[in-house]
Design an enzyme around this catalytic site. Structure first.
Site, mmCIF file in Angstrom:
data_model
loop_
_atom_site.group_PDB
_atom_site.id
_atom_site.type_symbol
_atom_site.label_atom_id
_atom_site.label_comp_id
_atom_site.label_asym_id
_atom_site.label_seq_id
_atom_site.Cartn_x
_atom_site.Cartn_y
_atom_site.Cartn_z
ATOM 1 N N ASN A 1 -4.950 3.796 15.848
ATOM 2 C CA ASN A 1 -6.650 3.355 15.001
ATOM 3 C C ASN A 1 -6.632 2.401 15.757
ATOM 4 O O ASN A 1 -5.188 1.697 16.207
ATOM 5 C CB ASN A 1 -5.287 3.508 13.348
ATOM 6 C CG ASN A 1 -6.230 4.462 12.376
ATOM 7 O OD1 ASN A 1 -6.902 4.610 12.892
ATOM 8 N ND2 ASN A 1 -4.395 4.682 11.861
ATOM 9 N N SER B 1 9.506 5.554 16.117
ATOM 10 C CA SER B 1 8.276 4.997 17.131
ATOM 11 C C SER B 1 8.754 5.277 18.087
ATOM 12 O O SER B 1 9.195 3.594 18.092
ATOM 13 C CB SER B 1 7.815 3.674 15.928
ATOM 14 O OG SER B 1 7.711 4.490 14.406
ATOM 15 N N LEU B 2 7.854 5.742 19.023
ATOM 16 C CA LEU B 2 8.284 5.676 19.925
ATOM 17 C C LEU B 2 7.327 4.852 20.981
ATOM 18 O O LEU B 2 7.732 4.225 21.498
ATOM 19 C CB LEU B 2 8.693 6.963 21.661
ATOM 20 C CG LEU B 2 9.885 7.142 22.389
ATOM 21 C CD1 LEU B 2 11.143 5.678 22.000
ATOM 22 C CD2 LEU B 2 10.747 8.338 22.772
ATOM 23 N N HIS B 3 6.074 5.884 21.101
ATOM 24 C CA HIS B 3 5.307 5.127 20.933
ATOM 25 C C HIS B 3 5.040 4.849 23.049
ATOM 26 O O HIS B 3 4.214 4.141 23.812
ATOM 27 C CB HIS B 3 4.588 3.830 20.895
ATOM 28 C CG HIS B 3 4.697 4.364 19.721
ATOM 29 N ND1 HIS B 3 3.637 5.248 18.529
ATOM 30 C CD2 HIS B 3 4.686 3.603 17.788
ATOM 31 C CE1 HIS B 3 3.787 5.453 17.459
ATOM 32 N NE2 HIS B 3 4.554 4.221 16.256
ATOM 33 N N CYS C 1 -1.940 3.126 7.119
ATOM 34 C CA CYS C 1 -1.329 1.166 6.544
ATOM 35 C C CYS C 1 -1.348 -0.065 6.748
ATOM 36 O O CYS C 1 -2.089 -0.046 7.701
ATOM 37 C CB CYS C 1 0.168 1.622 7.140
ATOM 38 S SG CYS C 1 1.432 0.891 8.410
ATOM 39 N N CYS D 1 -0.107 -2.420 15.402
ATOM 40 C CA CYS D 1 -0.115 -2.084 14.266
ATOM 41 C C CYS D 1 -0.850 -3.553 13.425
ATOM 42 O O CYS D 1 -0.858 -4.909 13.603
ATOM 43 C CB CYS D 1 0.957 -1.817 14.063
ATOM 44 S SG CYS D 1 1.646 -1.939 12.429
ATOM 45 N N SER E 1 11.329 6.128 8.678
ATOM 46 C CA SER E 1 10.072 5.522 10.177
ATOM 47 C C SER E 1 10.779 4.020 10.732
ATOM 48 O O SER E 1 10.819 3.635 9.883
ATOM 49 C CB SER E 1 8.688 6.112 9.756
ATOM 50 O OG SER E 1 7.969 5.424 11.363
ATOM 51 N N CYS F 1 4.843 -5.150 15.994
ATOM 52 C CA CYS F 1 4.067 -4.089 17.663
ATOM 53 C C CYS F 1 2.112 -4.056 17.224
ATOM 54 O O CYS F 1 1.585 -4.546 16.664
ATOM 55 C CB CYS F 1 3.596 -2.694 16.717
ATOM 56 S SG CYS F 1 5.925 -2.415 16.300
ATOM 57 N N GLU G 1 1.012 -1.293 0.516
ATOM 58 C CA GLU G 1 -0.136 0.074 0.198
ATOM 59 C C GLU G 1 0.699 1.083 0.089
ATOM 60 O O GLU G 1 2.036 1.389 0.897
ATOM 61 C CB GLU G 1 -0.568 -0.014 0.999
ATOM 62 C CG GLU G 1 -1.524 -1.186 1.510
ATOM 63 C CD GLU G 1 -2.399 -0.990 2.637
ATOM 64 O OE1 GLU G 1 -3.416 -2.022 2.752
ATOM 65 O OE2 GLU G 1 -2.236 -0.048 3.874
ATOM 66 N N GLY H 1 5.655 -2.594 6.555
ATOM 67 C CA GLY H 1 7.313 -2.708 6.630
ATOM 68 C C GLY H 1 8.108 -1.505 7.597
ATOM 69 O O GLY H 1 7.966 -0.776 7.650
ATOM 70 N N GLU H 2 9.275 -1.926 7.851
ATOM 71 C CA GLU H 2 10.337 -1.715 8.855
ATOM 72 C C GLU H 2 11.630 -1.270 7.772
ATOM 73 O O GLU H 2 12.352 -2.748 6.861
ATOM 74 C CB GLU H 2 10.808 -3.271 9.699
ATOM 75 C CG GLU H 2 12.252 -2.196 10.914
ATOM 76 C CD GLU H 2 11.752 -0.732 10.876
ATOM 77 O OE1 GLU H 2 11.023 -0.502 11.521
ATOM 78 O OE2 GLU H 2 13.271 -0.221 10.982
ATOM 79 N N CYS I 1 3.332 7.966 1.193
ATOM 80 C CA CYS I 1 3.876 6.710 2.167
ATOM 81 C C CYS I 1 3.661 5.881 1.621
ATOM 82 O O CYS I 1 3.033 4.982 0.936
ATOM 83 C CB CYS I 1 2.815 6.615 3.150
ATOM 84 S SG CYS I 1 3.377 6.090 4.603
ATOM 85 N N CYS J 1 5.345 -7.296 7.524
ATOM 86 C CA CYS J 1 6.221 -7.186 8.915
ATOM 87 C C CYS J 1 6.803 -8.295 9.656
ATOM 88 O O CYS J 1 5.731 -8.941 10.156
ATOM 89 C CB CYS J 1 5.946 -5.339 9.430
ATOM 90 S SG CYS J 1 7.306 -4.815 10.177
HETATM 91 N N1 SAH Z 1 7.929 0.522 11.060
HETATM 92 C C1 SAH Z 1 8.443 1.640 10.713
HETATM 93 C C2 SAH Z 1 7.329 2.272 9.818
HETATM 94 C C3 SAH Z 1 6.242 1.499 9.490
HETATM 95 S S1 SAH Z 1 4.796 2.492 10.064
HETATM 96 C C4 SAH Z 1 8.345 2.314 12.004
HETATM 97 O O1 SAH Z 1 7.937 1.634 13.279
HETATM 98 O O2 SAH Z 1 8.402 3.233 12.486
HETATM 99 C C5 SAH Z 1 3.972 3.501 10.188
HETATM 100 C C6 SAH Z 1 3.720 4.707 12.003
HETATM 101 O O3 SAH Z 1 2.649 4.092 12.018
HETATM 102 C C7 SAH Z 1 5.187 3.999 12.653
HETATM 103 O O4 SAH Z 1 5.187 5.464 13.707
HETATM 104 C C8 SAH Z 1 3.903 3.186 13.249
HETATM 105 O O5 SAH Z 1 4.236 2.488 14.465
HETATM 106 C C9 SAH Z 1 2.462 3.954 13.289
HETATM 107 N N2 SAH Z 1 1.462 2.654 13.708
HETATM 108 C C10 SAH Z 1 1.225 1.695 13.409
HETATM 109 N N3 SAH Z 1 0.492 1.159 13.807
HETATM 110 C C11 SAH Z 1 -0.446 2.334 14.351
HETATM 111 C C12 SAH Z 1 -1.244 2.560 14.816
HETATM 112 N N4 SAH Z 1 -2.691 1.336 14.684
HETATM 113 N N5 SAH Z 1 -2.336 3.648 14.953
HETATM 114 C C13 SAH Z 1 -1.479 4.536 15.022
HETATM 115 N N6 SAH Z 1 -0.464 4.274 14.559
HETATM 116 C C14 SAH Z 1 0.404 3.725 14.212
#
Ligand code: SAH
Length: 352
Positions: free
Chosen positions: A294, A218-220, A337, A123, A195, A120, A96, A163-164, A109, A116
């Site tokens: 999301n 992506s810290l979260h 994504c 995701c 990212s 996470c 995508e 993907g990463e 994007c 992947c």
């Molecule tokens: N693998 C890379 C890039 C792909 S994900 C990474 O982890 O950064 C792109 C971004 O979307 C990342 O910051 C990821 O953590 C975030 N993401 C994935 N699922 C999500 C969701 N359900 N809600 C909000 N952000 C999300």
């Protein structure tokens, strides 16, 4: 450099210098390589479209090489103009991309892997597993295909799709070289963001290359306890190791790091999380991008409310960390994504 991340027949994954040297071996004049390179980067799908080459040469090249392409299989257009593409790759896999319009230009994007490995918990991409890495030409083809379909010049690129990127590092580095080449799409490295979920060894390597791209991390989470629960990669490289690498990156490149923080109600959005996060980021050239999570089917996560988001921003800013809530584009077309691929392959997609 080892080149097993793309096939020798994959002409669009090669640099101009490589094509020149291969063409030399074929006994072709040097200018042919530049001609062909330009066609490839203008987005031709087939050698027959290279109209200034003789029929015999087009035939010869098509025997020896292939041109990767990303075919538009599905397209959804949001009320806000955002376009989400589901692309079909030559072997039938899907990825995508999302095209977004900003005042500063058109941004895409794109994906770097089919699926992947990082898993996470919030995701959608991870939920459908990992199939394979993309070749440099397949990463590039998403940009070309979206640009041709929309008739727009793409000025900004974010490697933030499926993907990463740092788990497909060689392909991604080569893609960056191709897409910024003056004879190709000539996108400015300053307009590209990558990212990562935090592959520390690769962050050091990237820092030493001193590319002018923007690194998003992506810290979260504000601490290891929460981060390890939501992001398995944290068990390999914890936050201390990751933030040390980030500091190295910003010191080495002079570039500010963008930290992504998906706000999940009751998990990482409490006041103390903002305070702890601000403390952890002290001393790093940083900006925090807050994204209401999301809701992915099956995770049970809910996005934080608007008041919570604003409060989080103000707590971070009070401690000297700049933060913004990212504008959500394309929410009516499931633009985040992983959602379309899951549907295409029989998954349930998203609830929201
Ligand atoms: N693998 C890379 C890039 C792909 S994900 C990474 O982890 O950064 C792109 C971004 O979307 C990342 O910051 C990821 O953590 C975030 N993401 C994935 N699922 C999500 C969701 N359900 N809600 C909000 N952000 C999300």
């Amino acid at each position: 450099m080892k080149q097993d991340y793309f096939q020798p027949r994959d002409l669009k994954s090669k640099t101009l210098a490589e094509i020149q040297s291969e063409f030399k071996e074929l006994g072709l004049p040097k200018f042919r390589a530049l001609q062909v390179y330009r066609w490839l980067h203008r987005g031709v799908e087939d050698f027959s479209q290279m109209s200034d080459l003789s029929k015999a040469l087009r035939e010869e090249l098509s025997q020896k090489y292939e041109i990767a392409w990303a075919e538009v299989e599905q397209k959804r257009v949001s009320k806000d103009g955002t376009v989400k593409y589901l692309f079909r790759l030559p072997d039938g896999e899907h990825v995508e991309s999302v095209l977004m319009h900003y005042h500063h230009g058109t941004s895409i994007c794109i994906s770097t892997q089919v699926g992947c490995k990082m898993n996470c918990s919030f995701c959608a991409t991870g939920q459908s597993g990992f199939a394979r890495n993309l070749s440099p030409s397949e990463i590039l083809s998403q940009v070309q295909s979206a640009s041709l379909d929309s008739g727009e010049r793409i000025s900004h690129i974010v490697l933030m799709g499926m993907g990463e990127p740092l788990d497909n590092y060689e392909s991604v580095l080569r893609f960056l070289e191709l897409v910024t080449s003056p004879e190709g799409l000539n996108v400015s490295m300053r307009h590209i963001s990558l990212s990562t979920c935090g592959l520390v060894d690769k962050i050091y390597d990237l820092a030493d290359r001193r590319l002018q791209l923007t690194l998003s991390v992506s810290l979260h989470a504000p601490n290891d306890e929460i981060r390890s629960r939501t992001m398995p990669v944290n068990k390999k490289w914890n936050m201390e190791a990751l933030l040390r690498a980030c500091k190295y990156y910003s010191d080495r490149t002079g570039r500010r790091i963008s930290f992504e923080y998906a706000m999940i109600r009751g998990v990482n959005d409490m006041d103390w999380c903002a305070k702890e996060l601000a403390g952890r980021l002290r001393g790093i050239l940083a900006h925090v991008n807050l994204i209401p999570v999301n809701d992915v089917t099956g995770t049970g996560y809910q996005k934080s409310g608007l008041d919570r988001q604003k409060r989080f921003v103000s707590l971070l800013e009070a401690q000297g960390v700049t933060a913004t809530v990212r504008r959500t584009l394309g929410s009516d077309i499931e633009a985040s994504c992983g959602q379309l691929r899951r549907k295409a392959e029989g998954g349930t997609g998203y609830e929201s």
